[in-house]
Design an enzyme around this catalytic site. Structure first.
Site, short mmCIF file in Angstrom:
data_model
loop_
_atom_site.label_atom_id
_atom_site.label_comp_id
_atom_site.label_asym_id
_atom_site.label_seq_id
_atom_site.Cartn_x
_atom_site.Cartn_y
_atom_site.Cartn_z
N GLY A 127 0.80 -1.22 0.00
CA GLY A 127 0.00 0.00 0.00
C GLY A 127 0.83 1.27 0.00
O GLY A 127 2.06 1.25 0.10
N HIS A 128 0.11 2.39 -0.09
CA HIS A 128 0.78 3.68 -0.19
C HIS A 128 1.58 4.03 1.07
O HIS A 128 1.20 3.70 2.17
CB HIS A 128 -0.21 4.80 -0.53
CG HIS A 128 -1.33 4.97 0.45
ND1 HIS A 128 -2.42 5.75 0.20
CD2 HIS A 128 -1.53 4.47 1.68
CE1 HIS A 128 -3.24 5.73 1.22
NE2 HIS A 128 -2.72 4.96 2.14
N ASN A 129 2.73 4.65 0.83
CA ASN A 129 3.63 5.15 1.88
C ASN A 129 4.27 4.04 2.72
O ASN A 129 4.86 4.31 3.77
CB ASN A 129 2.91 6.14 2.80
CG ASN A 129 2.59 7.44 2.09
OD1 ASN A 129 1.49 7.60 1.54
ND2 ASN A 129 3.54 8.35 2.06
#
Length: 365
Positions: free
Chosen positions: A254-256
């Site tokens: 997922g993001h980050n």
């Protein structure tokens, strides 16, 4: 020591060279190992069970030791304790690693195209280094940079402002969205998606509104990512995969998320956003990792485990939710005995009720 090739390569099939031969002494010298037995010619690689005369094989897992005497292999790479007089052997402290090095001598890279295809679509502002291979039907966007000796297979999309380093292999149908950075010697297998939007929505009066994902993905040097895995771009800042990390097929990151160096992420793992994974971490198949948590260096997490919170101590963990692996094994042992335990519990409960009834009668009498 330079290896002497005793035969010229002929037509290649199934990623193997069909007429490449080495003396066993040459292979031992290449590995900087000792060999025992005859200095036979080696022309291929295979398993202990399937090897034929002229093949080299290896023994790393003791459960396959029973095949050592019956194998038809010309030579075996193994630890000193398994060496037997009637077999030609290379003595190794790490047979699996050494066998991998030998296989690399016989392996052939995928694809035989060279140059830059006129059927590719390369923006005039893209910067393509020398000795790059670009197959037909590749799209490369404006201001993208491709390093030397990188190979890009058909159907690849490379967005604007993407940077790809040297000696990378980008297999068919990979998507690298705009602004992402790929280091040197990175391998992206078919269907990988780098930089799709992260899963971020804010609740509004009329429903969920998209949070724009304006960050990027950074893939450092020597990373390999398996088929159909996805690395989402950051909402803000970076999603980062550290140097030397290996990611299997069908992984969602997922993001980050930040993954450290030399970690291993096995198939069907899912890592939720803004989680930090340390160096030399191993996540076995189908592990699920919660968002916004930290996993320290050197942690190993067993298959199908769920990780709901920080792991601050190096060790081996399993279960859902996770616990120390030794405790997990004890728990599994108890779970398997639950029907018998429940049966015994009911019997004891019935006996207790009878005793209480008898005691009450005695008191009333």
């Amino acid at each position: 020591m330079n290896l002497i090739r005793l035969g010229e390569p002929e037509k290649r099939k199934n990623n193997m060279v069909t007429n490449m031969r080495y003396k066993l002494s040459e292979l031992a010298a290449f590995l900087k190992r000792e060999f025992i037995g005859k200095d036979v010619e080696i022309s291929g690689c295979n398993t202990l069970m399937d090897a034929k005369e002229g093949d080299i094989t290896f023994l790393a897992n003791p459960k396959y030791a029973k095949y050592l005497k019956s194998t038809r292999a010309g030579a075996v790479i193994l630890e000193p304790s398994y060496a037997i007089d009637e077999k030609n052997c290379i003595i190794s402290e790490n047979p699996y690693l050494d066998f991998a090095k030998i296989v690399s001598l016989f392996a052939k890279e995928q694809g035989e195209f060279s140059g830059i295809s006129e059927q590719s679509n390369i923006h005039k502002d893209a910067k393509i280094d020398k000795d790059v291979v670009i197959y037909p039907y590749v799209y490369i966007g404006p201001r993208a940079k491709i390093g030397k000796k990188t190979k890009i297979f058909p159907g690849v999309y490379i967005g604007e402002d993407v940077s790809i380093g040297e000696e990378c292999i980008i297999y068919p149908n990979v998507v690298i969205m705009g602004g992402c950075e790929i280091g040197n010697r990175v391998i992206l297998h078919p269907g990988v998606v780098i930089g799709a939007d992260g899963f971020g929505f804010a609740m509004g009066e009329e429903g969920r509104e998209k949070f724009p994902q304006i960050g990027k993905v950074v893939i450092e040097d020597d990373v390999e990512i398996g088929a159909n895995s996805t690395i989402d771009r950051a909402a803000l800042g970076e999603t980062k995969i550290g140097k030397g990390t290996k990611i299997d097929n069908l992984v969602q990151i997922g993001h980050n998320v930040k993954v450290g160096a030399n970690s291993v992420i096995v198939a069907q793992v899912g890592i939720a956003g803004s989680t930090n994974i340390g160096n030399n971490v191993i996540l076995a198949g189908q592990v699920g990792v919660n968002g916004h948590i930290n996993i320290t260096d050197g942690v190993i997490i067993g298959a199908k485990s769920g990780v709901p919170k920080d792991i601050k101590k190096k060790g081996i963990y399993s279960g859902s939710p996770i616990m120390e692996h030794s405790r997990f094994l004890r728990t599994c042992s108890v779970i398997q005995k639950l029907p018998e335990i429940y049966k015994e519990f009911k019997q004891l409960k019935n006996r207790l009720e009878l005793l209480e009834t008898q005691l009450k009668r005695d008191q009333d009498g």
